[in-house]
Design a protein around this motif. Structure first.
Motif, PDB file in Angstrom:
ATOM      1  N   LEU A   2      39.292  38.714  36.254  1.00  0.00           N
ATOM      2  CA  LEU A   2      39.656  39.894  36.963  1.00  0.00           C
ATOM      3  C   LEU A   2      40.418  40.660  35.838  1.00  0.00           C
ATOM      4  CD1 LEU A   2      41.635  38.236  40.108  1.00  0.00           C
ATOM      5  CD2 LEU A   2      39.438  39.547  40.052  1.00  0.00           C
ATOM      6  N   PRO A   9      43.878  35.286  43.492  1.00  0.00           N
ATOM      7  CA  PRO A   9      43.683  34.575  44.709  1.00  0.00           C
ATOM      8  C   PRO A   9      44.240  33.030  44.500  1.00  0.00           C
ATOM      9  CG  PRO A   9      41.737  34.699  43.295  1.00  0.00           C
ATOM     10  CD  PRO A   9      42.596  35.447  42.597  1.00  0.00           C
ATOM     11  N   GLN A  13      42.078  31.382  49.129  1.00  0.00           N
ATOM     12  CA  GLN A  13      41.301  32.623  48.919  1.00  0.00           C
ATOM     13  C   GLN A  13      40.110  32.447  47.892  1.00  0.00           C
ATOM     14  OE1 GLN A  13      44.634  34.676  47.692  1.00  0.00           O
ATOM     15  NE2 GLN A  13      44.921  35.682  49.502  1.00  0.00           N
ATOM     16  N   LEU A  17      36.373  33.125  48.773  1.00  0.00           N
ATOM     17  CA  LEU A  17      35.581  33.946  48.049  1.00  0.00           C
ATOM     18  C   LEU A  17      34.204  33.290  47.725  1.00  0.00           C
ATOM     19  CD1 LEU A  17      35.414  36.711  46.209  1.00  0.00           C
ATOM     20  CD2 LEU A  17      36.757  35.325  44.426  1.00  0.00           C
ATOM     21  N   THR A  20      32.118  33.721  50.692  1.00  0.00           N
ATOM     22  CA  THR A  20      31.797  34.906  50.847  1.00  0.00           C
ATOM     23  C   THR A  20      30.464  35.451  50.070  1.00  0.00           C
ATOM     24  OG1 THR A  20      33.815  35.666  51.618  1.00  0.00           O
ATOM     25  CG2 THR A  20      32.415  37.249  50.966  1.00  0.00           C
ATOM     26  N   TYR A  69      36.343  41.691  44.015  1.00  0.00           N
ATOM     27  CA  TYR A  69      37.127  40.897  44.910  1.00  0.00           C
ATOM     28  C   TYR A  69      38.257  41.697  45.427  1.00  0.00           C
ATOM     29  CZ  TYR A  69      41.073  37.932  45.995  1.00  0.00           C
ATOM     30  OH  TYR A  69      42.165  37.155  46.719  1.00  0.00           O
ATOM     31  N   GLN A  70      38.386  41.996  46.696  1.00  0.00           N
ATOM     32  CA  GLN A  70      39.347  42.886  47.230  1.00  0.00           C
ATOM     33  C   GLN A  70      39.041  44.339  46.593  1.00  0.00           C
ATOM     34  OE1 GLN A  70      43.362  41.307  46.716  1.00  0.00           O
ATOM     35  NE2 GLN A  70      42.715  39.883  48.594  1.00  0.00           N
ATOM     36  N   CYS A  74      35.110  41.765  39.275  1.00  0.00           N
ATOM     37  CA  CYS A  74      35.483  40.447  39.013  1.00  0.00           C
ATOM     38  C   CYS A  74      34.239  39.967  38.635  1.00  0.00           C
ATOM     39  CB  CYS A  74      35.904  39.769  40.211  1.00  0.00           C
ATOM     40  SG  CYS A  74      34.711  39.216  41.316  1.00  0.00           S
TER      41      CYS A  74
END
Length: 97
Positions: A2, A9, A13, A17, A20, A69-70, A74
């Motif tokens: 990141l 995370p 989480q 991820l 996802t 990521y959010q 990333c």
């Protein structure tokens, strides 16, 4: 990785991820792939994942192509793969005799 810092995370989480990423690239079939997070280090953002050998390409491609990521950039880096968990416990190139 990141690059812009921010919140990292936690283990749950991170697992979400991964699921996802599989769902986005391979649909529900990819999301159903059994992936286990054996270890996860939040400080270094490193993990050991276990997946059946037939699912390795799907997992690797999904993680490689995931870019956010959010809403933050990333990237995943695969450092090592092995069909044996014991082989991941150390690096034979760094072995001192």
């Amino acid at each position: 990785e990141l690059p812009d810092g921010g919140a990292r995370p936690n283990a749950a989480q991170f697992k979400q991820l991964v699921v996802t990423a599989l769902r986005e690239l391979h649909g529900e079939v990819g999301a159903a792939l059994p992936v286990d997070v054996l270890t996860y280090e939040e400080k270094t953002l490193s993990a050991i994942l276990r997946v059946i050998s037939s699912g390795l390409v799907k997992l690797w491609s999904a993680l490689t192509l995931l870019g956010f990521y959010q809403n933050r950039r990333c990237a995943f880096r695969v450092l090592q793969t092995s069909p044996f968990l014991l082989a991941l416990s150390g690096n034979s190139r760094e072995l001192v005799l």
